[in-house]
Design a protein around this motif. Sequence first.
Motif, PDB file in Angstrom:
ATOM      1  N   ARG A   5      59.399  40.888  33.607  1.00 14.79           N
ATOM      2  CA  ARG A   5      59.636  42.317  33.382  1.00 14.79           C
ATOM      3  C   ARG A   5      58.427  43.140  33.795  1.00 14.79           C
ATOM      4  O   ARG A   5      57.301  42.634  33.846  1.00 14.79           O
ATOM      5  N   SER A  54      73.148  44.479  25.485  1.00 17.47           N
ATOM      6  CA  SER A  54      72.179  43.395  25.606  1.00 17.47           C
ATOM      7  C   SER A  54      71.019  43.724  24.668  1.00 17.47           C
ATOM      8  O   SER A  54      70.706  44.901  24.476  1.00 17.47           O
ATOM      9  N   SER A  70      71.120  35.277  33.624  1.00 13.87           N
ATOM     10  CA  SER A  70      70.191  36.021  34.474  1.00 13.87           C
ATOM     11  C   SER A  70      68.939  36.318  33.697  1.00 13.87           C
ATOM     12  O   SER A  70      68.965  36.456  32.480  1.00 13.87           O
ATOM     13  N   GLY A  71      67.859  36.436  34.441  1.00 17.82           N
ATOM     14  CA  GLY A  71      66.587  36.731  33.799  1.00 17.82           C
ATOM     15  C   GLY A  71      65.586  37.225  34.804  1.00 17.82           C
ATOM     16  O   GLY A  71      65.912  37.393  35.983  1.00 17.82           O
ATOM     17  N   LEU A 122      84.525  38.963  29.289  1.00 13.19           N
ATOM     18  CA  LEU A 122      85.076  39.388  28.016  1.00 13.19           C
ATOM     19  C   LEU A 122      84.474  40.743  27.686  1.00 13.19           C
ATOM     20  O   LEU A 122      83.448  41.122  28.246  1.00 13.19           O
ATOM     21  N   ASP A 153      69.654  35.014  24.122  1.00  9.26           N
ATOM     22  CA  ASP A 153      68.598  35.777  24.786  1.00  9.26           C
ATOM     23  C   ASP A 153      67.230  35.261  24.390  1.00  9.26           C
ATOM     24  O   ASP A 153      67.001  34.976  23.217  1.00  9.26           O
ATOM     25  N   ILE A 202      87.510  31.747  30.338  1.00  6.85           N
ATOM     26  CA  ILE A 202      86.516  31.974  29.273  1.00  6.85           C
ATOM     27  C   ILE A 202      87.182  32.133  27.902  1.00  6.85           C
ATOM     28  O   ILE A 202      86.590  31.789  26.878  1.00  6.85           O
TER      29      ILE A 202
END
Length: 432
Positions: free
Chosen positions: A362, A190, A358-359, A224, A231, A417
């Motif tokens: 932070r 990521s 998702s997020g 996968l 992002d 997918i």
Amino acid sequence: WRRTHYSADIKPEMDGQEVIIMGWVHSIRALGKIIFVILRDREGTVQIVAPKQKVGDELFSQIKKLGAEDVIAVKGKVIANEKAPNGFEILPLELEVINTAKRPLPLDPAEKVPAELDTRLENRFLDLRRPKVQAIFKIRSEMLKSVRNTLYNEGFIEVNTPKLVASCTEGGTELFPISYFEREAFLGQSPQLYKQMLMATGLDRVFEIAPIFRAEEHNTRRHLNEATSIDIEMAFADDKDAMDILEKVVYNAFVDVYENRKKEIETLGIEFELPPEKFDRITYDEAIDIANAKGVEISWGEDLSREAEKAIGEEMEGLYFITDWPSEIRPFYTMPDEKNPNICKAFDLMYKDLEISSGAQRIHLYDLLVENIKKKGLNPDGFTYYLEAFKYGMPPHAGWGLGADRFTMVLTQQENIRECVLFPRDRQRLTP
Ligand code: AMO
């Protein structure tokens, strides 16, 4: 020869006009003194009708020799004809066989009965000649264009971060180790740490559309080993701000696909419905209550099992957020709730039983971040390059990752997918 038109650009009103079309022989049917050839290009198909007495012996025998999937260029005259598909046909004047196709074909693009997915992926270039398969990738392209438009309009800057990296982001497992000269390195799971570091630069709002690599052990229809992630990260923002942007991005993509890809939606034969502009929001607590009520046992603090996702997905229609997650099951960089640190400012965006994003807000505070890294059993020394960015002026920030492949599944209503990726990578598949 220069192509003058795609199949879909030709209209019956062009009766008498000369055109040059190029593509593949989709099918060929000879009925004595007349031959029907269907030429296929990216935009559709055209019927070419060659009566022997009109085209002459030489061209007639040239056409007769054509085989399925040969690549041809045809110079011809548009003839309006109500009985022909799309209201016209082409009377050929000249034909050029650009390249021939070997036969038998390992997979027939004109075949009505679909082959097994494995055979299709094995011969993906042929599979991709099928209009239904192409429709998925045209919709995917429309989605990506729409996402970029929305993010540019919202003041985001497009960035590219490294994919050869030194540390994990989403927990220690699922990493692909590689040898990087004399050191160990990994393929990026990521852009998480990089997009956060960019928040310390003043770039303020960034996005990246790029591959992520996950060493998922299991074959599922939703995972996968190489996926594409959309992002974003935004400074001076919290989880709610990030969710608002996600809503806009997702909603606009639905609208753009709906408005600009009507033909592909029809080709796929799907019912395409626009979502509401605002998505439902339920808390993690509410989500597990739903699962429990449906007989799926799950206790507070556990991640949602597949069964739980299914149960919740049955109850919730379309797109919805799950918020207020237990801190324990979210990554180290997630901001805990000020009042109750057992929960955190994280969210998932679901479509029925599929997580598509998702997020979170932070942690922007150095000490808290170090403490959280340790809490997760990770060593802060491995994160020095990242942690430095938090020492010299890091604003509060939030962001999310939206799976482009999963989002395409939703937009095209695919169950697997792999249908939404040109050349999917899974445990079994490293080629083509
Ligand atoms: P997460 O790990 O949930 O979050 O990934 C974000 C989204 O990426 C997609 N995705 C995948 N798609 C297909 N196959 C996979 N193996 C796969 N893994 C992930 C999903 C998922 O929702 N750093 C955070 C994001 C953030 O907080 O900004 C992250 O990576 O659609």
